[in-house]
Scaffold this motif. Structure first.
Motif, PDB file in Angstrom:
ATOM      1  N   ASP A   1       5.742 -19.974  -3.758  1.00 24.66           N
ATOM      2  CA  ASP A   1       5.220 -19.319  -3.522  1.00 24.66           C
ATOM      3  C   ASP A   1       5.066 -18.629  -2.877  1.00 24.66           C
ATOM      4  O   ASP A   1       4.945 -17.559  -1.948  1.00 24.66           O
ATOM      5  N   ALA A   2       6.230 -17.922  -2.705  1.00 23.90           N
ATOM      6  CA  ALA A   2       6.735 -16.673  -2.193  1.00 23.90           C
ATOM      7  C   ALA A   2       6.240 -15.237  -2.605  1.00 23.90           C
ATOM      8  O   ALA A   2       6.285 -13.985  -1.882  1.00 23.90           O
ATOM      9  N   SER A   3       5.423 -15.129  -4.090  1.00 25.10           N
ATOM     10  CA  SER A   3       4.793 -14.172  -4.881  1.00 25.10           C
ATOM     11  C   SER A   3       3.800 -13.911  -3.619  1.00 25.10           C
ATOM     12  O   SER A   3       3.518 -12.279  -3.792  1.00 25.10           O
ATOM     13  N   GLU A   4       2.859 -14.469  -3.079  1.00 26.48           N
ATOM     14  CA  GLU A   4       2.063 -13.764  -1.496  1.00 26.48           C
ATOM     15  C   GLU A   4       2.748 -12.407  -1.182  1.00 26.48           C
ATOM     16  O   GLU A   4       1.527 -11.953  -1.320  1.00 26.48           O
ATOM     17  N   TYR A   5       4.038 -12.272  -0.941  1.00 25.36           N
ATOM     18  CA  TYR A   5       4.350 -10.734  -0.166  1.00 25.36           C
ATOM     19  C   TYR A   5       4.227 -10.319  -0.791  1.00 25.36           C
ATOM     20  O   TYR A   5       4.296  -8.672  -1.024  1.00 25.36           O
ATOM     21  N   TYR A   6       4.811 -10.061  -2.496  1.00 27.23           N
ATOM     22  CA  TYR A   6       4.838  -9.514  -3.346  1.00 27.23           C
ATOM     23  C   TYR A   6       3.488  -9.287  -3.734  1.00 27.23           C
ATOM     24  O   TYR A   6       3.354  -7.338  -4.479  1.00 27.23           O
ATOM     25  N   ASP A   7       2.890  -9.959  -3.955  1.00 27.19           N
ATOM     26  CA  ASP A   7       1.508  -9.811  -5.589  1.00 27.19           C
ATOM     27  C   ASP A   7       0.263  -9.553  -4.151  1.00 27.19           C
ATOM     28  O   ASP A   7      -0.952  -9.284  -5.110  1.00 27.19           O
ATOM     29  N   ASN A   8       0.864  -9.787  -2.878  1.00 32.77           N
ATOM     30  CA  ASN A   8      -0.921  -9.845  -2.317  1.00 32.77           C
ATOM     31  C   ASN A   8      -0.587  -9.059  -0.801  1.00 32.77           C
ATOM     32  O   ASN A   8      -2.273  -8.615  -0.720  1.00 32.77           O
ATOM     33  N   LYS A   9       0.188  -8.793  -0.989  1.00 34.34           N
ATOM     34  CA  LYS A   9       0.362  -7.645   0.288  1.00 34.34           C
ATOM     35  C   LYS A   9       0.179  -6.199  -0.189  1.00 34.34           C
ATOM     36  O   LYS A   9      -0.613  -6.184  -1.574  1.00 34.34           O
ATOM     37  N   PRO A  10      -0.579  -5.454   0.449  1.00 37.18           N
ATOM     38  CA  PRO A  10      -1.717  -4.536   0.463  1.00 37.18           C
ATOM     39  C   PRO A  10      -0.394  -3.369   0.566  1.00 37.18           C
ATOM     40  O   PRO A  10       0.985  -3.590   0.712  1.00 37.18           O
ATOM     41  N   ASP A  11      -1.373  -2.179  -0.290  1.00 37.55           N
ATOM     42  CA  ASP A  11      -0.199  -1.509  -0.994  1.00 37.55           C
ATOM     43  C   ASP A  11       0.134  -0.333   0.159  1.00 37.55           C
ATOM     44  O   ASP A  11       0.971  -0.193   0.198  1.00 37.55           O
ATOM     45  N   GLY A  12      -0.746  -0.425   0.985  1.00 37.91           N
ATOM     46  CA  GLY A  12      -0.664   0.808   2.296  1.00 37.91           C
ATOM     47  C   GLY A  12      -0.472   1.932   1.894  1.00 37.91           C
ATOM     48  O   GLY A  12      -1.026   2.662   0.911  1.00 37.91           O
ATOM     49  N   PRO A  13       0.394   2.592   2.423  1.00 37.82           N
ATOM     50  CA  PRO A  13       1.024   4.414   2.718  1.00 37.82           C
ATOM     51  C   PRO A  13       1.427   4.347   0.851  1.00 37.82           C
ATOM     52  O   PRO A  13       1.021   5.821   0.695  1.00 37.82           O
ATOM     53  N   ASP A  14       2.124   3.317  -0.573  1.00 39.27           N
ATOM     54  CA  ASP A  14       1.972   4.278  -1.522  1.00 39.27           C
ATOM     55  C   ASP A  14       0.620   4.015  -2.306  1.00 39.27           C
ATOM     56  O   ASP A  14       0.374   5.102  -3.784  1.00 39.27           O
TER      57      ASP A  14
ATOM     58  N   ARG B   1       6.203  10.744  -7.563  1.00 44.23           N
ATOM     59  CA  ARG B   1       5.346  11.843  -6.973  1.00 44.23           C
ATOM     60  C   ARG B   1       6.379  12.902  -7.131  1.00 44.23           C
ATOM     61  O   ARG B   1       5.414  14.121  -7.728  1.00 44.23           O
ATOM     62  N   ALA B   2       6.803  13.384  -7.451  1.00 42.48           N
ATOM     63  CA  ALA B   2       7.963  14.711  -6.777  1.00 42.48           C
ATOM     64  C   ALA B   2       8.065  14.958  -8.613  1.00 42.48           C
ATOM     65  O   ALA B   2       8.076  16.079  -9.133  1.00 42.48           O
ATOM     66  N   PHE B   3       8.378  13.708  -9.100  1.00 41.76           N
ATOM     67  CA  PHE B   3       8.961  13.681 -10.284  1.00 41.76           C
ATOM     68  C   PHE B   3       6.924  14.607 -11.226  1.00 41.76           C
ATOM     69  O   PHE B   3       7.298  15.212 -11.961  1.00 41.76           O
ATOM     70  N   GLU B   4       5.940  13.510 -10.688  1.00 42.79           N
ATOM     71  CA  GLU B   4       4.935  14.051 -11.463  1.00 42.79           C
ATOM     72  C   GLU B   4       4.368  15.245 -10.636  1.00 42.79           C
ATOM     73  O   GLU B   4       3.905  15.794 -12.141  1.00 42.79           O
ATOM     74  N   ASP B   5       4.472  15.554 -10.168  1.00 39.79           N
ATOM     75  CA  ASP B   5       4.514  16.966  -9.623  1.00 39.79           C
ATOM     76  C   ASP B   5       5.371  18.166 -10.841  1.00 39.79           C
ATOM     77  O   ASP B   5       4.397  19.146 -11.237  1.00 39.79           O
ATOM     78  N   LEU B   6       6.669  17.987 -10.853  1.00 40.12           N
ATOM     79  CA  LEU B   6       7.106  18.447 -11.445  1.00 40.12           C
ATOM     80  C   LEU B   6       6.563  18.331 -13.497  1.00 40.12           C
ATOM     81  O   LEU B   6       6.767  19.769 -13.197  1.00 40.12           O
ATOM     82  N   ARG B   7       6.194  17.412 -13.200  1.00 37.65           N
ATOM     83  CA  ARG B   7       6.156  16.838 -15.038  1.00 37.65           C
ATOM     84  C   ARG B   7       4.751  18.421 -15.480  1.00 37.65           C
ATOM     85  O   ARG B   7       4.612  18.982 -15.844  1.00 37.65           O
TER      86      ARG B   7
END
Length: 211
Positions: free
Chosen positions: A26-39, A119-125
């Motif tokens: 049930d630890a998947s809660e942390y990964y799957d439901n945690k807010p995405d926040g800054p990213d 994101r920097a890679f994407e900007d470079l692309r």
DNA sequence: TAGGCCATCTGGTCCT
DNA sequence: AGGACCAGATGGCCTA
């Protein structure tokens, strides 16, 4: 929050060298439901989009499955530095719970760091003239190699325009990446309102053939 | 199915 | 002391 389970849960007296931490199912809660926040990753129709980068490209987001982790053992990264294992340095006065919290915070920071790197890679692309291969974006190594070649080509173009000898030659290593070269980025990005100056067009024309 | 690419976790080291 | 940086390990996804 995940339910961290230690070999001696509830005690702060365990030896850190012998503590095994693992996620319960049930630890998947942390990964799957945690807010995405800054990213700023947003799910839309099953795909994830990075709203912070302004890109319409779906962002691959693969959740790594939980696996057993042995803390305190000399696992993957211990190839350099002093030997680990019994007798290795340990933080004094830090409980297992505190270590878990530090680790999770550290993981989050590392994730954010890698996201900003991507994101920097994407900007470079975006600024490297290229044609998508098989309708896929450039890999990281392709992006770096193309960028290097692009800089070299532009430098050579400038030298030529000044009547100087070209600084760089292109060896076989430079040809590892072979996406076709686009003469005019406006052809590639129809909505691009940037204006291309005469000098830029000149440089672009002169760099033809380097990619 | 193998190989390439990638995201994530992890612990060591460096830097402020 | 704590965060940034780095590299190794692991496993998922995709394609030839």
């Amino acid at each position: 929050m995940p339910h961290w389970v230690t070999a001696e849960e509830g005690t702060d007296t365990e030896s850190p060298d012998q503590v095994m931490l693992y996620y319960e199912d049930d630890a998947s809660e942390y990964y799957d439901n945690k807010p995405d926040g800054p990213d700023n990753i947003e799910e839309q129709n099953g795909d994830f989009y990075d709203s912070g980068s302004g890109s319409d490209e779906p962002v691959q987001r693969r959740m790594r499955p939980r696996r057993a982790v042995v803390l305190g053992s000399s696992s993957s990264a211990g190839s350099t530095g002093p030997p680990s294992g019994p007798g290795r340095r340990r933080r004094c006065g830090i409980s297992a719970r505190e270590r878990n919290l530090r680790r999770l915070e550290s993981n989050e920071r590392e994730r954010m760091r890698m996201h900003s790197l991507n994101r920097a890679f994407e900007d470079l692309r975006r600024v490297i003239p290229h044609v998508k291969k098989d309708n896929r974006s450039l890999s990281k190594i392709e992006t770096l190699t193309l960028a290097k070649n692009y800089v070299k080509a532009l430098t050579n173009a400038i030298c030529t325009m000044r009547g100087e000898v070209a600084h760089y030659s292109f060896n076989s290593d430079d040809e590892n990446v072979e996406p076709a070269f686009v003469l005019n980025r406006r052809d590639q990005e129809p909505n691009n309102n940037e204006t291309v100056s005469t000098d830029q067009q000149e440089i672009t024309t002169r760099t033809q053939g380097f990619f």
